[in-house]
Design a protein around this motif. Structure first.
Motif, PDB file in Angstrom:
ATOM      1  N   LEU A   1       0.826  -1.203   0.000  1.00 23.93           N
ATOM      2  CA  LEU A   1       0.000   0.000   0.000  1.00 23.93           C
ATOM      3  C   LEU A   1       0.863   1.257   0.000  1.00 23.93           C
ATOM      4  CD1 LEU A   1      -2.944   0.839  -0.021  1.00 23.93           C
ATOM      5  CD2 LEU A   1      -2.903   0.899   2.470  1.00 23.93           C
ATOM      6  N   SER A   2       1.967   1.223   0.732  1.00 26.77           N
ATOM      7  CA  SER A   2       2.893   2.353   0.736  1.00 26.77           C
ATOM      8  C   SER A   2       3.446   2.606  -0.667  1.00 26.77           C
ATOM      9  CB  SER A   2       4.039   2.071   1.712  1.00 26.77           C
ATOM     10  OG  SER A   2       4.995   3.113   1.688  1.00 26.77           O
ATOM     11  N   GLY A   3       3.837   1.543  -1.348  1.00 27.89           N
ATOM     12  CA  GLY A   3       4.349   1.684  -2.714  1.00 27.89           C
ATOM     13  C   GLY A   3       3.309   2.231  -3.668  1.00 27.89           C
ATOM     14  N   ALA A   4       2.058   1.765  -3.530  1.00 29.57           N
ATOM     15  CA  ALA A   4       0.975   2.246  -4.393  1.00 29.57           C
ATOM     16  C   ALA A   4       0.759   3.747  -4.198  1.00 29.57           C
ATOM     17  CB  ALA A   4      -0.313   1.474  -4.099  1.00 29.57           C
ATOM     18  N   ILE A   5       0.791   4.194  -2.944  1.00 28.36           N
ATOM     19  CA  ILE A   5       0.613   5.625  -2.667  1.00 28.36           C
ATOM     20  C   ILE A   5       1.750   6.430  -3.272  1.00 28.36           C
ATOM     21  CG2 ILE A   5       0.537   7.371  -0.848  1.00 28.36           C
ATOM     22  CD1 ILE A   5      -0.749   5.230   0.953  1.00 28.36           C
ATOM     23  N   LEU A   6       2.975   5.984  -3.068  1.00 31.86           N
ATOM     24  CA  LEU A   6       4.145   6.714  -3.585  1.00 31.86           C
ATOM     25  C   LEU A   6       4.117   6.803  -5.108  1.00 31.86           C
ATOM     26  CD1 LEU A   6       6.947   5.297  -1.248  1.00 31.86           C
ATOM     27  CD2 LEU A   6       6.018   7.616  -1.228  1.00 31.86           C
ATOM     28  N   GLN A   7       3.729   5.715  -5.762  1.00 31.38           N
ATOM     29  CA  GLN A   7       3.653   5.737  -7.224  1.00 31.38           C
ATOM     30  C   GLN A   7       2.593   6.717  -7.714  1.00 31.38           C
ATOM     31  OE1 GLN A   7       3.234   1.685  -8.660  1.00 31.38           O
ATOM     32  NE2 GLN A   7       5.022   1.013  -7.491  1.00 31.38           N
ATOM     33  N   SER A   8       1.507   6.838  -6.964  1.00 35.16           N
ATOM     34  CA  SER A   8       0.415   7.725  -7.374  1.00 35.16           C
ATOM     35  C   SER A   8       0.763   9.195  -7.169  1.00 35.16           C
ATOM     36  CB  SER A   8      -0.857   7.379  -6.595  1.00 35.16           C
ATOM     37  OG  SER A   8      -1.281   6.064  -6.876  1.00 35.16           O
ATOM     38  N   ILE A   9       1.297   9.542  -5.988  1.00 38.09           N
ATOM     39  CA  ILE A   9       1.542  10.958  -5.709  1.00 38.09           C
ATOM     40  C   ILE A   9       2.746  11.489  -6.476  1.00 38.09           C
ATOM     41  CG2 ILE A   9       0.469  10.843  -3.435  1.00 38.09           C
ATOM     42  CD1 ILE A   9       3.227  10.818  -2.179  1.00 38.09           C
ATOM     43  N   SER A  10       3.658  10.581  -6.871  1.00 36.22           N
ATOM     44  CA  SER A  10       4.838  11.031  -7.631  1.00 36.22           C
ATOM     45  C   SER A  10       4.654  10.834  -9.137  1.00 36.22           C
ATOM     46  CB  SER A  10       6.080  10.262  -7.174  1.00 36.22           C
ATOM     47  OG  SER A  10       5.970   8.886  -7.491  1.00 36.22           O
ATOM     48  N   ARG A  11       3.565  10.131  -9.510  1.00 37.46           N
ATOM     49  CA  ARG A  11       3.325   9.766 -10.916  1.00 37.46           C
ATOM     50  C   ARG A  11       4.549   9.066 -11.497  1.00 37.46           C
ATOM     51  NH1 ARG A  11       1.383  15.032 -10.917  1.00 37.46           N
ATOM     52  NH2 ARG A  11       3.012  15.753 -12.332  1.00 37.46           N
ATOM     53  N   ASN A  12       5.111   8.169 -10.692  1.00 35.16           N
ATOM     54  CA  ASN A  12       6.340   7.460 -11.070  1.00 35.16           C
ATOM     55  C   ASN A  12       6.171   5.978 -10.781  1.00 35.16           C
ATOM     56  OD1 ASN A  12       8.955   6.402 -11.304  1.00 35.16           O
ATOM     57  ND2 ASN A  12       9.894   8.298 -10.606  1.00 35.16           N
ATOM     58  N   ASP A  13       6.224   5.159 -11.836  1.00 42.94           N
ATOM     59  CA  ASP A  13       6.014   3.717 -11.680  1.00 42.94           C
ATOM     60  C   ASP A  13       7.159   3.016 -10.967  1.00 42.94           C
ATOM     61  OD1 ASP A  13       3.588   3.863 -12.907  1.00 42.94           O
ATOM     62  OD2 ASP A  13       4.322   3.283 -14.894  1.00 42.94           O
ATOM     63  N   LEU A  14       8.280   3.704 -10.759  1.00 42.41           N
ATOM     64  CA  LEU A  14       9.439   3.087 -10.113  1.00 42.41           C
ATOM     65  C   LEU A  14       9.504   3.389  -8.614  1.00 42.41           C
ATOM     66  CD1 LEU A  14      12.167   3.885 -12.811  1.00 42.41           C
ATOM     67  CD2 LEU A  14      10.814   1.803 -12.563  1.00 42.41           C
ATOM     68  N   ALA A  15       8.537   4.136  -8.100  1.00 39.89           N
ATOM     69  CA  ALA A  15       8.576   4.523  -6.686  1.00 39.89           C
ATOM     70  C   ALA A  15       8.280   3.320  -5.791  1.00 39.89           C
ATOM     71  CB  ALA A  15       7.573   5.637  -6.425  1.00 39.89           C
ATOM     72  N   ASP A  16       9.052   3.220  -4.713  1.00 35.92           N
ATOM     73  CA  ASP A  16       8.918   2.138  -3.732  1.00 35.92           C
ATOM     74  C   ASP A  16       9.636   2.592  -2.469  1.00 35.92           C
ATOM     75  OD1 ASP A  16      10.857  -0.304  -2.681  1.00 35.92           O
ATOM     76  OD2 ASP A  16       8.782  -0.944  -2.944  1.00 35.92           O
ATOM     77  N   PRO A  17       9.079   2.332  -1.286  1.00 33.88           N
ATOM     78  CA  PRO A  17       9.724   2.829  -0.057  1.00 33.88           C
ATOM     79  C   PRO A  17      11.144   2.306   0.147  1.00 33.88           C
ATOM     80  CG  PRO A  17       7.927   1.298   0.451  1.00 33.88           C
ATOM     81  CD  PRO A  17       7.815   1.643  -0.993  1.00 33.88           C
ATOM     82  N   GLY A  18      11.438   1.119  -0.381  1.00 35.50           N
ATOM     83  CA  GLY A  18      12.798   0.592  -0.268  1.00 35.50           C
ATOM     84  C   GLY A  18      13.750   1.257  -1.234  1.00 35.50           C
ATOM     85  N   ILE A  19      13.321   1.410  -2.483  1.00 35.99           N
ATOM     86  CA  ILE A  19      14.176   2.014  -3.509  1.00 35.99           C
ATOM     87  C   ILE A  19      14.411   3.490  -3.232  1.00 35.99           C
ATOM     88  CG2 ILE A  19      14.298   2.581  -5.981  1.00 35.99           C
ATOM     89  CD1 ILE A  19      12.607   0.011  -6.454  1.00 35.99           C
ATOM     90  N   LEU A  20      13.393   4.187  -2.729  1.00 35.02           N
ATOM     91  CA  LEU A  20      13.498   5.631  -2.502  1.00 35.02           C
ATOM     92  C   LEU A  20      14.249   5.992  -1.214  1.00 35.02           C
ATOM     93  CD1 LEU A  20      10.025   7.029  -3.616  1.00 35.02           C
ATOM     94  CD2 LEU A  20      12.112   6.748  -4.938  1.00 35.02           C
ATOM     95  N   GLY A  21      14.659   5.011  -0.441  1.00 32.72           N
ATOM     96  CA  GLY A  21      15.450   5.303   0.752  1.00 32.72           C
ATOM     97  C   GLY A  21      14.650   5.517   2.016  1.00 32.72           C
ATOM     98  N   ILE A  22      13.313   5.430   1.935  1.00 34.73           N
ATOM     99  CA  ILE A  22      12.481   5.635   3.119  1.00 34.73           C
ATOM    100  C   ILE A  22      12.733   4.525   4.145  1.00 34.73           C
ATOM    101  CG2 ILE A  22      10.099   5.676   3.946  1.00 34.73           C
ATOM    102  CD1 ILE A  22       9.376   7.065   1.285  1.00 34.73           C
ATOM    103  N   ASN A  23      12.843   3.272   3.656  1.00 36.06           N
ATOM    104  CA  ASN A  23      13.150   2.164   4.560  1.00 36.06           C
ATOM    105  C   ASN A  23      14.505   2.352   5.234  1.00 36.06           C
ATOM    106  OD1 ASN A  23      10.766   1.098   3.675  1.00 36.06           O
ATOM    107  ND2 ASN A  23      11.644  -0.682   2.673  1.00 36.06           N
ATOM    108  N   SER A  24      15.480   2.832   4.469  1.00 38.31           N
ATOM    109  CA  SER A  24      16.815   3.045   5.043  1.00 38.31           C
ATOM    110  C   SER A  24      16.791   4.139   6.109  1.00 38.31           C
ATOM    111  CB  SER A  24      17.812   3.421   3.934  1.00 38.31           C
ATOM    112  OG  SER A  24      17.959   2.370   3.013  1.00 38.31           O
ATOM    113  N   GLY A  25      15.987   5.191   5.873  1.00 42.15           N
ATOM    114  CA  GLY A  25      15.846   6.241   6.884  1.00 42.15           C
ATOM    115  C   GLY A  25      15.265   5.700   8.174  1.00 42.15           C
ATOM    116  N   ALA A  26      14.260   4.827   8.032  1.00 45.99           N
ATOM    117  CA  ALA A  26      13.680   4.173   9.215  1.00 45.99           C
ATOM    118  C   ALA A  26      14.714   3.289   9.892  1.00 45.99           C
ATOM    119  CB  ALA A  26      12.458   3.350   8.808  1.00 45.99           C
ATOM    120  N   GLY A  27      15.527   2.606   9.099  1.00 43.41           N
ATOM    121  CA  GLY A  27      16.551   1.715   9.649  1.00 43.41           C
ATOM    122  C   GLY A  27      17.620   2.448  10.431  1.00 43.41           C
TER     123      GLY A  27
END
Length: 334
Positions: free
Chosen positions: A77-103
Motif C-alpha cells: 500500500l505504501s508503494g501504491a501511494i508513492l507511485q500515485s503521488i509522484s506519478r512514477n512507476d518506479l517509486a517504492d519505499p525501499g528504492i526511494l530510501g524511506i526504509n533506510s531512513g527508518a533503519g
C-alpha cells in the motif's frame, strides 16, 4: 471494461488471492525446523495438541505468519501511494530510501537509547516513522522544482542516492557497536524478520487498522493526483496538501512494516503493478488487490526462504531475487 464487469473481476481476483493466502498459511504452519504434521493442525488449533505442537504453532509459526502478512500489505500500500503521488512507476519505499531512513533511526535508538524491553517494542514503529519522515522530506525537497513541480526521474535518483548514503551510515554504526547489537542491525539490513512474537503483531496492527481504511477513503483523490498537475488543480484538488498527507501515510505504513521485518524492498514496487495489470489503474479497484498481493508475496517468500536452506534465507533477499530484475525491466521500459 465497464464498471460492473471491473468490480466483478476485482471480487473474483480478491477471492483467489484470499485462497492463495490461506493455502500458503496452512503450508507455512506445517513446515519449518520443527515440523508439524498437517493432520494435527486442526486439533492443535482447537487446543487438542501436545505442549510441543501448541508451542510451535501458537508461539513460533502463527505470529511470524501474521507479521509477514501484515508487513507485505503495508509495504504494498505504501508503494501504491508513492507511485500515485509522484506519478512514477518506479517509486517504492525501499528504492526511494524511506526504509533506510527508518533503519538508521532504529539503529541509533537501539544503540544509544537504553530503554525497557516492554516499551522498546511499541516505540519502534514511532522511531522508524520519525526517521522515515525526515528522509522522505529531504528526498521531496531535493526532487521538487518550483517551475516543474515534483520530477519523477529526479525523485528516483535522489531516493537511490539517499538509500546508499543511509546504508553507509548504518555500516558505520555497526563498526562501532557491540557484537550482540551488530547482529541485530545486520539482520535488519538483510531483511530478516526478527519480530516473531505476538507483541510485535499488536505493536503494528493499530497502524494498519487506521491507515488502510484512510487510504481507501482517499482513493478518488489519488485518481485525480495521477493526472497532470494543472488538471488536478483545475478540478479543485489542493495538490500539495493532499500529496503531503498521502506521503505521510505512505511513510507511516512503510515504517510500521520495516520496524519489525527489516529493510525489505521491491514489494511496494511489484504489488501495485501486478494489481494494475489485473484490474486497471483505478485506485478503488486495484488498491485492495495490491494489498493482498503484497501480503501473499511476502508470506510466500518467507515460507520458501525458511525451508529452502539451513540456515534460512532472509525474506528480504528472497524478494530481491525477483524484485531486482523486475526493477531493471521497468527502468528500461520507462
Amino acid at each position: 471494461m465497464n464498471p460492473s464487469t471491473a468490480v466483478r473481476k476485482q471480487r473474483q481476483i480478491v477471492a483467489i488471492l484470499i485462497l492463495l493466502i490461506i493455502v500458503t498459511t496452512v503450508v507455512g504452519m506445517g513446515m519449518g525446523y520443527s515440523s508439524l504434521s498437517y493432520n494435527r493442525l486442526i486439533p492443535t488449533l482447537f487446543g487438542q495438541g501436545t505442549f510441543k505442537e501448541e508451542f510451535v504453532l501458537f508461539s513460533v509459526r502463527l505470529p511470524r505468519i501474521a507479521i509477514t502478512l501484515l508487513s507485505g500489505m503495508a509495504l504494498a500500500l505504501s508503494g501504491a501511494i508513492l507511485q500515485s503521488i509522484s506519478r512514477n512507476d518506479l517509486a517504492d519505499p525501499g528504492i526511494l530510501g524511506i526504509n533506510s531512513g527508518a533503519g538508521v533511526a532504529i539503529s541509533v535508538f537501539f544503540l544509544f537509547f537504553p530503554i525497557e524491553a516492554g516499551s522498546f517494542i511499541y516505540m519502534l514503529p514511532i522511531v522508524a516513522f520519525i526517521g522515515a519522515v525526515i528522509t522522505a522530506c529531504l528526498i521531496y525537497i531535493f526532487s521538487y522544482s518550483r517551475t516543474e513541480g515534483l520530477q519523477p526521474v529526479r525523485l528516483v535518483l535522489t531516493g537511490v542516492g539517499f538509500s546508499m548514503a543511509l546504508s553507509g551510515i548504518m555500516i558505520v554504526l555497526i563498526s562501532s557497536a557491540e557484537r550482540s547489537k551488530v547482529d541485530f542491525i545486520a539482520r535488519w539490513i538483510a531483511g530478516n524478520i526478527w519480530g516473531t512474537d505476538w507483541v510485535f503483531v499488536w505493536a503494528m496492527l493499530p497502524w494498519l487498522l487506521i491507515l488502510l481504511p484512510f487510504t481507501f477513503y482517499k482513493a478518488n483523490r489519488m485518481n485525480l493526483l495521477t493526472l497532470d498537475e494543472h488538471v488536478s488543480i483545475g478540478v479543485g484538488v489542493p495538490v500539495e496538501r493532499e500529496r503531503l498527507i498521502l506521503l505521510l501515510t505512505a511513510v507511516a505504513l512503510a515504517a510500521s512494516a520495516v520496524s519489525v521485518t527489516g529493510g525489505i524492498a521491491f514489494v511496494g514496487l511489484m504489488a501495485p503493478h501486478i494489481a494494475k495489470a489485473l484490474v486497471g489503474p483505478r485506485h478503488q479497484l486495484f488498491l485492495p488487490i495490491a494489498v493482498l498481493v503484497g501480503g501473499w508475496m511476502l508470506l510466500l517468500a518467507d515460507t520458501i526462504g525458511r525451508n529452502i536452506a539451513e540456515p534460512s534465507i532472509p525474506v528480504g533477499i528472497m524478494i530481491s531475487f525477483i524484485g531486482a530484475p523486475y526493477f531493471v525491466y521497468l527502468l528500461l521500459k520507462k
